[in-house]
Design an enzyme around this catalytic site. Structure first.
Site, PDB file in Angstrom:
ATOM      1  N   LYS A  82       0.840  -1.200   0.000  1.00 48.14           N
ATOM      2  CA  LYS A  82       0.000   0.000   0.000  1.00 48.14           C
ATOM      3  C   LYS A  82       0.880   1.257   0.000  1.00 48.14           C
ATOM      4  O   LYS A  82       1.861   1.331   0.759  1.00 48.14           O
ATOM      5  CB  LYS A  82      -0.893  -0.030   1.242  1.00 48.14           C
ATOM      6  CG  LYS A  82      -1.953   1.060   1.284  1.00 48.14           C
ATOM      7  CD  LYS A  82      -2.861   0.874   2.515  1.00 48.14           C
ATOM      8  CE  LYS A  82      -3.977   1.878   2.583  1.00 48.14           C
ATOM      9  NZ  LYS A  82      -4.856   1.703   3.749  1.00 48.14           N
ATOM     10  N   SER A 157      -9.786   1.485   2.762  1.00 51.52           N
ATOM     11  CA  SER A 157      -8.961   2.274   1.893  1.00 51.52           C
ATOM     12  C   SER A 157      -7.877   1.487   1.151  1.00 51.52           C
ATOM     13  O   SER A 157      -7.322   1.984   0.178  1.00 51.52           O
ATOM     14  CB  SER A 157      -8.281   3.364   2.718  1.00 51.52           C
ATOM     15  OG  SER A 157      -7.418   2.796   3.691  1.00 51.52           O
ATOM     16  N   SER A 181      -9.912  -0.966   6.895  1.00 48.59           N
ATOM     17  CA  SER A 181      -9.400  -0.808   5.528  1.00 48.59           C
ATOM     18  C   SER A 181      -8.677  -2.006   4.945  1.00 48.59           C
ATOM     19  O   SER A 181      -8.352  -2.002   3.762  1.00 48.59           O
ATOM     20  CB  SER A 181      -8.476   0.391   5.461  1.00 48.59           C
ATOM     21  OG  SER A 181      -9.245   1.558   5.377  1.00 48.59           O
TER      22      SER A 181
END
Ligand code: GLN
Length: 489
Positions: A82, A157, A181
Site C-alpha cells: 500500500k 482504503s 481498511s
C-alpha cells in the site's frame, strides 16, 4: 495455467516450483508484470511500479537457489505494498497530491522486513488519500475497480492491495487498517485480509492517519498465505513505541489443528436490520459450517456497538487533524507557487494538496479538539471507547472468538455514496470496533450474492489471538470452496 496467471497459485505451490527449479523468481516477477499489463487498465490497483526493486530481489533469490542456499519462506513471492508505507528511494504518495513526488529517504520497518525476507515488491498499491475512505474513491490518482465487476468499488482504503491479489497481479499484499481498511476490501474482492493486534506489526515508516488505531496487515488468496505474510512482518521494533515485545508464534505450524470445542460468539447486533439479507444468509450458513467443525456457538451482545461509528469518527478525525499538520509545504510535499507570505504558503499548499475528504476530516478533527468542545466530543469518545473495550473483555470470558459479517453489504457502485459521507461511514460498522479495542480481526470469503459479488465473514478475538484466529479461519476455508473462485478477468 497460462504464464500470466502464475500469481493465482498459492505460496506453497510457488515455493515448491521455485525450489524444484520449474520456475525462477525472475520468471515469477515477469509473470506478475505481464498480468499487470493485461488487467491494470481495468482495475487500477497500482499508483507506481517498482520494477528495479522487484527484479533486484528476484535475482538475489535465483542466485541463492542456484547454489542450494536456504531461502526464507516467502522468498521470490510477488507482493504489492500500500502506497502509505515508505519504501526507500521509491515514490510513496499516501494517495495524495500533496506527496505526489515524495521519495522517502528510509524504509518502513515492514519494507525492511520484506527486503530481509527476499520478497519482491512489485509496486505501490492504490488507496484512499491517507487511508481515509471505504471505497478507494478518495485516491488522488485513480479509482481502483472491483475485479468481480468494474462498476463496483473494491472497498477501501486498501483497495489497490485487495485488487492486486484478487485479480492475480500479485500473490500477496500489505494494507493498513485503521477502521477496517484491510478487512472491508478483502470482503468486497473475495480475498483474505487480516488486521493484527495493535502493536503486533511495527508502524514505523507508515504515514500516520490515526495513530492509536492504525495497523499494517496482510492480504492473500488463502489463509495460509496470510499467515506466512503476517509471520514475515510481525515482531518487536524499538522504532515504534507501541510495538509489543512478546515473541511471535509460528502461525502456520498449527493451522491444520482442529477447532473442536472452540467457543465462538455471534455478535447479535450485527445480524439485525441494517444487514443485507443475502449477507445474513451467508453468515448463518457459515455458522452452521463452524458447528459442523465442532465449534460451540453462542450469541453475544456488544451493547455499545451502536455508538461505534460516532466514537470512531471523532477519534480518527481528531488524530488525523494532528497527524496531517506536518504537511505544510516546508519540509516535504507540495509547496504552493503563488504565495506572497508564509501564511499564504501554508494555507495554499494545504488547499491545493489535500483532497475534499481529507479537508473535511481535518476541519472536523480540529473542531472536536478545540477548547470548549474537547470535553463534549473527544473526551466523550474516549470514554465510549473504553466501554466498547469492556464489552469485548466481557465477551472473552464466554467465548474464544466472535463472528460477524465483515460489512453489512457487498460492494456498491462507484459514485453511489461519494456525495453522502455518512452512508459511506456506515460501511465500517462491522470493522471499527476491533480497532477501537485494539484486537485482531480477519475477513474470509464466505459466499456470493445474487449479483456474483463476494461476501466476507469476519472473525475477531482477544489481543494476540492471531494464532487461534488463523486456525479457525483455515478450518473454515478447508471446508468451503469460496476462496477458490477467481474473477473472470
Ligand atoms: N473507512 C474508515 C475511514 O475512513 C477506515 C479507514 C481505514 O481503516 N484506514 O476512516
Amino acid at each position: 495455467m497460462p504464464a500470466t496467471k502464475l500469481c493465482f497459485h498459492t505460496v506453497k505451490d510457488l515455493r515448491k516450483a521455485l525450489l524444484n527449479r520449474e520456475i525462477s523468481a525472475v520468471e515469477l516477477v515477469d509473470a506478475s508484470y505481464k498480468r499487470i499489463e493485461e488487467v491494470e487498465d481495468n482495475v487500477q490497483a497500482f499508483i507506481s511500479l517498482t520494477k528495479d526493486l522487484a527484479y533486484k530481489t528476484a535475482k538475489e533469490v535465483d542466485e541463492r537457489i542456484k547454489i542450494n542456499a536456504d531461502i526464507p519462506p516467502l522468498a521470490g513471492i510477488p507482493i504489492a505494498v500500500k502506497d502509505v508505507i515508505c519504501t526507500k528511494g521509491y515514490t510513496t504518495t499516501g494517495g495524495s497530491k500533496i506527496l505526489e513526488n515524495f521519495v522517502p529517504p528510509y524504509n518502513a520497518t515492514v519494507a525492511k522486513k520484506l527486503e530481509e525476507n527476499m520478497i519482491p515488491i512489485i509496486g505501490k498499491a492504490n488507496l484512499d488519500e491517507f487511508a481515509m475512505g471505504s471505497s478507494n474513491e478518495n485516491s488522488a490518482f485513480s479509482i481502483a475497480k472491483n475485479p468481480w465487476n468494474f462498476k463496483m468499488v473494491p472497498g477501501g482504503s486498501s483497495g489497490g492491495s485487495a485488487v492486486a491479489v484478487s485479480s492475480g497481479e500479485t500473490v500477496i499484499s500489505l494494507g493498513t487498517d485503521t477502521g477496517g481498511s484491510i478487512r472491508l476490501p478483502a470482503s468486497f474482492c473475495g480475498v483474505v485480509g487480516m488486521k493484527p493486534t495493535y502493536g503486533r506489526v511495527s508502524r514505523f515508516g507508515l504515514m500516520a492517519y490515526a495513530s492509536s488505531l492504525d495497523q499494517i496487515g496482510p492480504f492473500g488468496r488463502c489463509v495460509e498465505d496470510v499467515a506466512l505474510t503476517l509471520q514475515a512482518i510481525s515482531g518487536y521494533d524499538n522504532m515504534d513505541s507501541t510495538s509489543i515485545n512478546i515473541p511471535v508464534p509460528d502461525y502456520s505450524a498449527t493451522l491444520h489443528h482442529d477447532i473442536k470445542g472452540l467457543r465462538i460468539g455471534v455478535i447479535s447486533e450485527m445480524l439485525g436490520e441494517g444487514t443485507n439479507p443475502e449477507v445474513k444468509e451467508a453468515i448463518l450458513n457459515s455458522i452452521k459450517i463452524y458447528e459442523n467443525l465442532g465449534a460451540k456457538i453462542e450469541e453475544i451482545s456488544i451493547p455499545h456497538n451502536q455508538y461505534a461509528i460516532a466514537t470512531y469518527y471523532i477519534i480518527a478525525m481528531a488524530e488525523a487533524s494532528a497527524n496531517l499538520a506536518r504537511y505544510d509545504g516546508v519540509k516535504y510535499g507540495h509547496r504552493s507557487k503563488d504565495a506572497k507570505n508564509i501564511m499564504d504558503m501554508y494555507m495554499n499548499s494545504r488547499a491545493e494538496g489535500f483532497g475534499d475528504e481529507v479537508k473535511r476530516r481535518i476541519m472536523l478533527g480540529t473542531y472536536t479538539l478545540s477548547s470548549g468542545y474537547y470535553d463534549a466530543y473527544y473526551k466523550k469518545a474516549q470514554q465510549v471507547r473504553a466501554l466498547i473495550k469492556k464489552d469485548f473483555d466481557k465477551a472473552w470470558e464466554k467465548v474464544d472468538l466472535l463472528i460477524s459479517p465483515t460489512c453489512p453489504t457487498t460492494a456498491f457502485e462507484i459514485g453511489s455514496k461519494i456525495s453522502d459521507p455518512l452512508s459511506m461511514y456506515l460501511m465500517d460498522i462491522g470493522t471499527i470496533t476491533a480497532n477501537l479495542a485494539g484486537i485482531p480481526g480477519i475477513s474470509l470469503p464466505c459466499g456470493f450474492d445474487s449479483a456474483n459479488l463476494p461476501i466476507g465473514i469476519q472473525l475477531t478475538g482477544p489481543v494476540l489471538s492471531e494464532e487461534i484466529m488463523l486456525r479457525a479461519a483455515y478450518n473454515f476455508e478447508q471446508s468451503t470452496d469460496f476462496h477458490k473462485a477467481n474473477p473472470a478477468i
